[in-house]
Enzyme design. Structure first.
Site, short mmCIF file in Angstrom:
data_model
loop_
_atom_site.label_atom_id
_atom_site.label_comp_id
_atom_site.label_asym_id
_atom_site.label_seq_id
_atom_site.Cartn_x
_atom_site.Cartn_y
_atom_site.Cartn_z
N HIS A 213 3.75 -22.35 3.24
CA HIS A 213 5.21 -22.41 3.03
C HIS A 213 5.92 -22.62 4.36
CE1 HIS A 213 4.65 -18.22 4.21
NE2 HIS A 213 5.95 -18.14 4.43
N ARG A 214 5.25 -22.23 5.44
CA ARG A 214 5.72 -22.60 6.78
C ARG A 214 4.51 -23.14 7.52
NH1 ARG A 214 10.79 -21.03 7.29
NH2 ARG A 214 11.50 -18.99 6.60
N LYS B 174 -1.57 -20.07 10.27
CA LYS B 174 -2.10 -19.42 11.48
C LYS B 174 -3.08 -18.34 11.10
CE LYS B 174 -1.57 -19.09 15.97
NZ LYS B 174 -3.01 -18.96 16.08
N LYS C 99 1.49 -10.92 7.13
CA LYS C 99 1.72 -10.45 8.49
C LYS C 99 2.76 -11.32 9.20
CE LYS C 99 -2.15 -9.25 10.19
NZ LYS C 99 -3.47 -9.21 10.80
N LYS D 52 -7.25 -18.35 7.80
CA LYS D 52 -8.33 -17.57 8.43
C LYS D 52 -9.62 -18.37 8.35
CE LYS D 52 -8.87 -13.49 10.37
NZ LYS D 52 -7.86 -12.71 11.10
N SER E 151 0.55 -15.16 19.86
CA SER E 151 0.02 -16.51 19.59
C SER E 151 1.17 -17.48 19.32
CB SER E 151 -0.89 -16.49 18.36
OG SER E 151 -2.20 -16.13 18.74
P1 NAD Z 1 -14.24 -6.88 18.23
O1 NAD Z 1 -15.46 -7.54 17.76
O2 NAD Z 1 -13.70 -7.18 19.60
O3 NAD Z 1 -14.39 -5.27 18.18
C1 NAD Z 1 -14.86 -4.55 17.08
C2 NAD Z 1 -15.43 -3.24 17.65
O4 NAD Z 1 -15.78 -2.39 16.57
C3 NAD Z 1 -16.69 -3.46 18.48
O5 NAD Z 1 -16.63 -2.67 19.64
C4 NAD Z 1 -17.82 -2.99 17.55
O6 NAD Z 1 -18.95 -2.51 18.23
C5 NAD Z 1 -17.11 -1.91 16.76
N1 NAD Z 1 -17.69 -1.66 15.44
C6 NAD Z 1 -18.16 -2.56 14.54
N2 NAD Z 1 -18.60 -1.96 13.44
C7 NAD Z 1 -18.41 -0.63 13.64
C8 NAD Z 1 -18.65 0.52 12.87
N3 NAD Z 1 -19.20 0.43 11.66
N4 NAD Z 1 -18.30 1.73 13.38
C9 NAD Z 1 -17.74 1.82 14.60
N5 NAD Z 1 -17.50 0.77 15.39
C10 NAD Z 1 -17.82 -0.44 14.91
O7 NAD Z 1 -13.13 -7.17 17.12
P2 NAD Z 1 -11.56 -7.08 17.27
O8 NAD Z 1 -11.04 -8.42 17.62
O9 NAD Z 1 -11.19 -5.90 18.08
O10 NAD Z 1 -11.16 -6.86 15.73
C11 NAD Z 1 -11.26 -5.57 15.13
C12 NAD Z 1 -10.44 -5.57 13.85
O11 NAD Z 1 -9.07 -5.91 14.15
C13 NAD Z 1 -10.88 -6.59 12.79
O12 NAD Z 1 -10.58 -6.04 11.52
C14 NAD Z 1 -9.96 -7.78 13.06
O13 NAD Z 1 -9.82 -8.62 11.92
C15 NAD Z 1 -8.68 -7.05 13.40
N6 NAD Z 1 -7.72 -7.83 14.18
C16 NAD Z 1 -8.06 -8.42 15.35
C17 NAD Z 1 -7.09 -9.10 16.08
C18 NAD Z 1 -7.36 -9.69 17.43
O14 NAD Z 1 -6.41 -10.18 18.08
N7 NAD Z 1 -8.58 -9.66 17.94
C19 NAD Z 1 -5.78 -9.20 15.58
C20 NAD Z 1 -5.46 -8.57 14.37
C21 NAD Z 1 -6.45 -7.88 13.69
#
Ligand code: NAD
Length: 471
Positions: A66-67, A71, A95, A107, A364
């Site tokens: 829609h926009r 992303k 979001k 995604k 972003s």
């Molecule tokens: P990442 O891979 O950098 O970090 C995930 C961390 O969680 C790692 O340190 C990993 O070892 C740990 N982990 C994985 N499974 C685990 C478990 N069962 N118990 C405990 N620790 C565990 O990922 P991220 O980019 O930090 O993303 C984390 C969450 O945040 C995801 O749900 C992602 O979709 C969401 N997210 C990320 C961003 C971003 O900018 N990176 C933005 C919005 C949302």
């Protein structure tokens, strides 16, 4: 995540959406239109590796356009699936609407265990994956712009940008085809830590609303609150570090893949992060108690539980044992729908993912604007602001007949650089979004929790957009 669990994730996001849509009077069918994923591509591509060929599977979903552009991040994970990608793309749509980012939701995921490959191999695979998505219009500066997510970072984003540029060398906006790039490759200062920074700003704003804090049966501000963090990756690490170092939050436990460490007096997050980087886990971190069954530590006493690892970690099985009065959803989808209902019935305040982790997409958006405008933020006005500030201080000193204290002088003569402007824009986005959510939860009796309020905000904004265009 298994196929069944990933299917449940999508179902849970849809049920959360439906709960909010039920409080609204929308034209027939519009809620379904908003909820439905517009398009998804599955790609299976071959890569020449180690003297042979390997076939990889990946997806990219456009939940809503829609926009434009749509992303959303790209994750590299051993277990990924179509339905999980659809759920995450839907969350991106909501979001963006909540954070006031004028993008649709998308995604992507690639089934890969990155640590099984060398850096050169990952580069080769990433470039092949990007080529396939570009070929099908699923990466494009005007239509679909990825960013980092689990298992990817600025390195992968730089390879994606370079792949696009090679295919379209005459596209002047090529750098805007992906965000989260290194600053040297058209990225923006503050993007790497943006999600964690946004969580800090979001929690600060929550604590600026005493009536909301009272819903959690707490009082006071952030300072001194005890927090348990699950997942010390990009999101968890920065959120925990900023909150502990700048807001005096005490991180009493960190849960990682190999277990959890506990210290009632508070953990030094920078030290834990360095230790994890060196050893691969948290086990053995000095001056902390280690618990092998890490997930059980989420059930310990604290003020704020910050799940920052992955989806579906709080379910029907453990929800009733969670004691934290506030769950701050740093990860996407850490609570299942059933867990959400159990916790709401208990009076737990859940600050939802679609609001709280919107910092990444917000910055972003700033990066994308920087790329299409071909100029860094602050470039034109910084020195002008500085000379105006200096003139002001000179006039002030003339008037009062003595020098202005150095700290005040410094503040007044400083022009804003890119990182200052990024932080200011992010803070503004998080505050505005929170205030809109607060307005809904405080004025509409049918809306009883923050997630429903956030979804109501998203649905109303997207509905307005659809109603003003012809479908
Ligand atoms: P990442 O891979 O950098 O970090 C995930 C961390 O969680 C790692 O340190 C990993 O070892 C740990 N982990 C994985 N499974 C685990 C478990 N069962 N118990 C405990 N620790 C565990 O990922 P991220 O980019 O930090 O993303 C984390 C969450 O945040 C995801 O749900 C992602 O979709 C969401 N997210 C990320 C961003 C971003 O900018 N990176 C933005 C919005 C949302």
């Amino acid at each position: 995540m298994s196929a069944v669990a990933s299917h449940a994730f999508l179902g849970d996001v849809d049920r959360m959406f439906d709960r909010a849509a039920a409080t609204l009077q929308l034209p027939p069918g519009l809620a379904e239109k908003i909820r439905t994923c517009n398009a998804i591509i599955q790609i299976k591509f071959g890569v020449e590796l180690r003297g042979g060929y390997r076939v990889f599977t990946g997806w990219r979903a456009v939940h809503s356009d829609h926009r434009l552009p749509a992303k959303g991040g790209i994750r590299f994970a051993a277990i990924a699936g179509q339905s999980e990608v659809e759920a995450l793309a839907a969350l991106m749509t909501y979001k963006c609407a909540i954070a006031g980012v004028p993008f649709g939701g998308s995604k992507g995921a690639l089934c890969i265990r990155p640590k099984d490959f060398t850096e050169d191999e990952i580069e080769h695979i990433t470039r092949r994956y990007a080529e396939e998505l570009i070929k099908h219009g699923f990466i494009n500066p005007s239509l679909n712009v990825p960013a980092p997510d689990m298992g990817t970072g600025e390195r992968e984003m730089a390879w994606i940008a370079d792949t696009y540029r090679k295919l379209f060398p005459s596209d002047i906006n090529a750098a805007a085809c992906v965000t989260g790039k290194p600053v040297t490759q058209g990225g923006i200062h503050g993007r790497t830590e943006a999600t964690g920074r946004g969580i800090q700003y979001g929690l600060r704003e929550f604590f600026r609303h005493p009536d909301d804090v009272r819903r959690a049966r707490l009082d006071g501000d952030l300072g001194g609150k005890r927090m348990i963090v699950q997942g010390l990756g990009n999101v968890g690490q920065y959120a925990a570090q900023f909150l502990s170092e700048e807001d005096d939050v005490r991180v009493t436990a960190v849960i990682e893949r190999d277990g959890a460490i506990i210290s009632e007096s508070g953990l030094n997050i920078e030290a834990v992060t360095n230790y994890k980087r060196q050893t691969g886990g948290v086990k053995g971190f000095p001056d902390a108690r280690f618990v092998e069954q890490g997930a059980t530590v989420m059930e310990m006493d604290c003020d704020i539980l910050l799940p920052a690892a992955m989806e579906g970690v709080i379910t029907r099985a453990n929800a009733s044992r969670i004691r934290a009065p506030i769950i701050a959803e740093a990860a996407n989808g850490p609570l299942t729908f059933e867990a959400d209902e159990i916790l709401l019935a208990k009076g737990t305040v859940i600050i939802p993912d679609a609001f709280l982790n919107a910092g990444g997409v917000t910055v972003s958006y700033f990066e994308w604007i920087k790329n299409i405008s071909h100029i860094r933020f602050g470039r034109m006005e910084r020195r002008y602001e500085e000379s105006r500030g200096k003139a002001l201080v000179d006039a002030l000193e003339l008037g009062i007949g003595k020098p202005v204290p150095e700290s005040i002088r410094k503040q007044l003569v400083q022009g804003a650089d890119e990182i200052t402007l990024v932080r200011s824009g992010l803070d503004d986005a998080m505050r505005e979004a929170y205030q809109s959510i607060h307005e809904i939860i405080s004025t509409r009796p049918a809306v009883k929790d923050f997630r429903t309020a956030a979804y109501v905000l998203a649905i109303e904004r997207i509905a307005q957009c659809y109603q003003s265009m012809s479908l």
